[in-house]
Design a protein around this motif. Structure first.
Motif, PDB file in Angstrom:
ATOM      1  N   PRO A 114      22.578  54.428  17.049  1.00  0.00           N
ATOM      2  CA  PRO A 114      22.713  55.186  18.222  1.00  0.00           C
ATOM      3  C   PRO A 114      22.182  53.462  18.587  1.00  0.00           C
ATOM      4  O   PRO A 114      22.747  52.640  19.977  1.00  0.00           O
ATOM      5  CB  PRO A 114      22.225  56.396  19.291  1.00  0.00           C
ATOM      6  N   ILE A 115      20.867  53.021  18.665  1.00  0.00           N
ATOM      7  CA  ILE A 115      20.370  52.044  19.521  1.00  0.00           C
ATOM      8  C   ILE A 115      21.539  50.970  18.937  1.00  0.00           C
ATOM      9  O   ILE A 115      21.848  49.777  20.041  1.00  0.00           O
ATOM     10  CB  ILE A 115      19.607  51.487  19.626  1.00  0.00           C
ATOM     11  N   MET A 116      21.653  51.004  17.825  1.00  0.00           N
ATOM     12  CA  MET A 116      22.499  49.164  17.251  1.00  0.00           C
ATOM     13  C   MET A 116      24.207  49.447  18.049  1.00  0.00           C
ATOM     14  O   MET A 116      24.152  48.546  18.277  1.00  0.00           O
ATOM     15  CB  MET A 116      22.292  49.424  15.627  1.00  0.00           C
ATOM     16  N   LEU A 117      24.035  50.558  17.813  1.00  0.00           N
ATOM     17  CA  LEU A 117      25.449  50.846  18.065  1.00  0.00           C
ATOM     18  C   LEU A 117      26.166  50.820  19.332  1.00  0.00           C
ATOM     19  O   LEU A 117      27.051  50.046  20.052  1.00  0.00           O
ATOM     20  CB  LEU A 117      26.271  52.532  17.357  1.00  0.00           C
ATOM     21  N   ILE A 118      24.902  51.104  20.231  1.00  0.00           N
ATOM     22  CA  ILE A 118      25.528  51.212  21.513  1.00  0.00           C
ATOM     23  C   ILE A 118      25.106  49.682  21.539  1.00  0.00           C
ATOM     24  O   ILE A 118      26.025  49.065  22.763  1.00  0.00           O
ATOM     25  CB  ILE A 118      24.898  51.781  22.571  1.00  0.00           C
ATOM     26  N   GLY A 119      24.199  49.165  21.680  1.00  0.00           N
ATOM     27  CA  GLY A 119      23.854  47.902  22.476  1.00  0.00           C
ATOM     28  C   GLY A 119      24.417  46.852  21.376  1.00  0.00           C
ATOM     29  O   GLY A 119      24.728  45.457  21.976  1.00  0.00           O
ATOM     30  N   GLY A 120      24.920  47.042  20.485  1.00  0.00           N
ATOM     31  CA  GLY A 120      25.886  45.386  19.806  1.00  0.00           C
ATOM     32  C   GLY A 120      27.000  46.021  20.376  1.00  0.00           C
ATOM     33  O   GLY A 120      27.714  44.732  21.206  1.00  0.00           O
ATOM     34  N   ILE A 121      27.424  47.519  20.711  1.00  0.00           N
ATOM     35  CA  ILE A 121      28.665  46.879  21.654  1.00  0.00           C
ATOM     36  C   ILE A 121      29.290  46.415  23.399  1.00  0.00           C
ATOM     37  O   ILE A 121      29.786  45.683  23.305  1.00  0.00           O
ATOM     38  CB  ILE A 121      29.310  48.269  22.000  1.00  0.00           C
ATOM     39  N   ILE A 122      27.625  46.594  23.926  1.00  0.00           N
ATOM     40  CA  ILE A 122      27.638  46.339  25.164  1.00  0.00           C
ATOM     41  C   ILE A 122      27.381  44.881  24.471  1.00  0.00           C
ATOM     42  O   ILE A 122      28.023  43.998  25.741  1.00  0.00           O
ATOM     43  CB  ILE A 122      26.127  46.661  25.320  1.00  0.00           C
ATOM     44  N   MET A 123      26.819  43.723  23.741  1.00  0.00           N
ATOM     45  CA  MET A 123      26.203  42.493  23.468  1.00  0.00           C
ATOM     46  C   MET A 123      27.574  41.977  23.583  1.00  0.00           C
ATOM     47  O   MET A 123      27.543  40.697  23.384  1.00  0.00           O
ATOM     48  CB  MET A 123      24.891  42.246  22.596  1.00  0.00           C
TER      49      MET A 123
END
Length: 574
Positions: free
Chosen positions: A138-147
């Motif tokens: 989840p962190i990688m998914l959400i963080g990746g989208i934000i970045m």
């Protein structure tokens, strides 16, 4: 699955540590593409070597921190998952130990073995993955989208097209895989059952030349498991190609549209490369989620099977703690009836008799008359349907099972030995038995002669299942195991069947003196074994049809006369 995961509460601090480490690892992975973009845009493009070295060292430090976090996260997630598996195996085993024979018959030994080994292993593997991926995905998914959006919002629109395809694929695989995983475990149970029967019954199979038929039986069970496993893997096999296809098409689209934006001056080269990295991280996060969706259904099936065992309550439990020692060495059946679960007719009906200290009570009857069932009721392997069984004057339901079984020396119809030495097997009846007690019990059981002929005597090793001793030797060791206990009641459930007549007679003569303070119950097929009993109970179709001495029954009981006539000559009867 949630019920099983509650057992992780013991390792809550370790789990929290893993979550923290995974968070650090994920954040370092998300930070690296941004640093790479800075190196390209501010260092490589401008030719600033000093800036390249500066950011490069930072990248190395971030990578080192991420790698260290990943190593420790793997270590602690494995430690907590293995600990959970150990606790579950212990919990299942301890719970199963409380089962009556009824529950064992209901679940099946092979299924219990599979649930305690294979099913718990499945849960261990999933817990390791969950501890690593449930936080990082989840962190990688959400963080990746934000970045990715921060680098170029317009280019991020490509993800709106590709992500639903990936999520839809995961949900379809989940829907198709769940019933197949349930079937895999059932087929595994079946294969385990066939294997167990083949290995334990190898002598019978060879004696009747049934090897070819059993090979076919195993082949069928193996093929059934193979077929369903192939179906499962076919479903899973679709996942990775779909993931990779969507990922590569997404990257191609990003490069295509990204190059147009770079050409228009709306985007820098470094940002495009960072954007590609973030999209790859988003895709990998979804792949991790898909792997969880594949593993969780199978683990959920395993968790359900384990919960079935843990939630299965014994058909009866201790109702009291009364001490069973009011009338030492006495046994009484007071209008006892018993029916097996689901049986149309009772196995035993209205059984009444009493045995006192030093008395030998013999049970005889045809096959299926309920002799062994009667013997199994005394140690409370099964619960009586009606009536009372009193041991030492106390209803066996009013005392604890441990208390009752501590007063009983039970020798089963099929002698069971354990791996270890002969002394260990005899000491199984009394853990603190001295060497002199062990030798005395073996002497009374007529086992001393063959024990001393063995290479290491009482320290000779017994192989698995007692395969290195004969049937008669097994029985004598099982009898010695009961004798060393010095119980208040001895139960010999057809325990002399493998003995020759001479050994049988010597054993019974030695038992008379040894058991003078205890009640003795002998279940037997041979008339010669029960002739000298103080009272003989004749069973027929679960009912008492006669009780008395040998001579009394010969004179008054037709069923007993038929049994005697079938085994003894007219001279022996006279």
């Amino acid at each position: 699955m949630i019920k099983i995961l509650k057992n992780l509460s013991v390792y809550k601090w370790m789990v929290l540590l893993v979550c923290g480490l995974v968070f650090i690892q994920t954040m370092s992975d998300l930070f690296l593409p941004t640093l790479m973009a800075d190196i390209i845009d501010k260092g490589v493009v401008t030719g600033d070597t000093q800036y390249i070295w500066k950011i490069g060292i930072i990248m190395l430090l971030v990578s080192a921190i991420g790698a260290a976090a990943a190593i420790f996260a793997s270590y602690y997630s494995a430690k907590s998952a293995m600990g959970l598996g150990r606790d579950l195996r212990r919990k299942v085993f301890n719970h199963v130990e409380r089962f009556s024979l009824q529950e064992f018959n209901e679940v099946g030994t092979s299924s219990l073995i599979t649930r305690t080994t294979n099913d718990i292993t499945q849960i261990q593997q999933v817990v390791i993955m969950m501890l690593r991926m449930v936080i990082s995905a989840p962190i990688m998914l959400i963080g990746g989208i934000i970045m990715a959006v921060s680098k170029d919002a317009k280019l991020s629109l490509i993800l709106i097209v590709t992500m639903p395809v990936l999520i839809g694929s995961i949900l379809i695989i989940f829907y198709k895989g769940m019933p197949l995983f349930q079937l895999v475990q059932k087929r595994l149970d079946r294969l385990n059952l066939v294997l167990r029967e083949n290995l334990t019954g190898i002598r019978v199979i060879r004696a009747f030349n049934r090897e070819d038929q059993e090979k076919v039986r195993l082949k069928d069970a193996n093929k059934e498991l193979t077929d369903v496993s192939i179906k499962v893997n076919k479903v899973i096999a679709f996942m990775m190609p779909i993931m990779m296809l969507v990922m590569n098409l997404t990257v191609a689209a990003i490069i295509w549209f990204g190059s147009i934006r770079i050409d228009n001056g709306a985007m820098q080269v470094g940002d495009l490369m960072a954007f590609i990295q973030y999209v790859m991280q988003i895709m990998f996060a979804l792949i991790m989620a898909s792997m969880m969706f594949v593993m969780i259904p199978r683990a959920a099936v395993s968790a359900k099977r384990i919960n079935e065992v843990l939630e299965m309550e014994p058909s009866f439990s201790d109702e009291g703690t009364q001490k069973a020692d009011i009338e030492k060495g006495t046994l009484e059946f007071d209008h006892v009836s018993f029916s097996y679960p689901g049986a149309e007719e009772p196995a035993l009906s209205d059984i009444c008799f009493k045995a006192g200290p030093g008395e030998i009570t013999a049970i005889i009857g045809g096959t299926g008359s309920g002799k062994s069932t009667l013997a199994h009721l005394i140690p409370r392997f099964y619960e009586v349907s009606s009536g009372r069984i009193r041991l030492n004057g106390v209803d066996i339901r009013s005392a604890s099972q441990e208390e009752i079984r501590g007063k009983v020396g039970f020798v089963p119809q099929k002698a069971v030995l354990f791996t270890g030495t002969i002394a260990d097997n005899i000491r199984f009846g009394k853990q603190d038995a001295a060497e002199a007690e062990i030798k005395h019990a073996a002497r009374i059981a007529q086992a001393e002669d063959f024990i001393l002929k063995m290479k290491d005597g009482y320290q000779s090793e017994i192989e698995q299942g007692g395969s290195n001793v004969s049937g008669g030797q097994k029985q004598r060791l099982a009898i010695a195991r009961a004798l060393v206990r010095k119980p208040d009641i001895y139960i010999f459930d057809d325990s002399f069947s493998a003995l020759d007549y001479k050994t049988d007679a010597k054993l019974r003569a030695a038992l008379k003196e040894e058991t003078k303070d205890a009640a003795v119950l002998i279940v037997a097929q041979r008339v010669s074994t029960v002739m000298d009993a103080d009272q003989i109970i004749v069973l027929d179709n679960g009912q008492m049809v006669g009780m008395g001495t040998h001579q009394e029954l010969l004179a008054t009981n037709e069923v007993y006369r038929e049994i005697v006539a079938s085994q003894l000559s007219e001279e022996e009867i006279a």
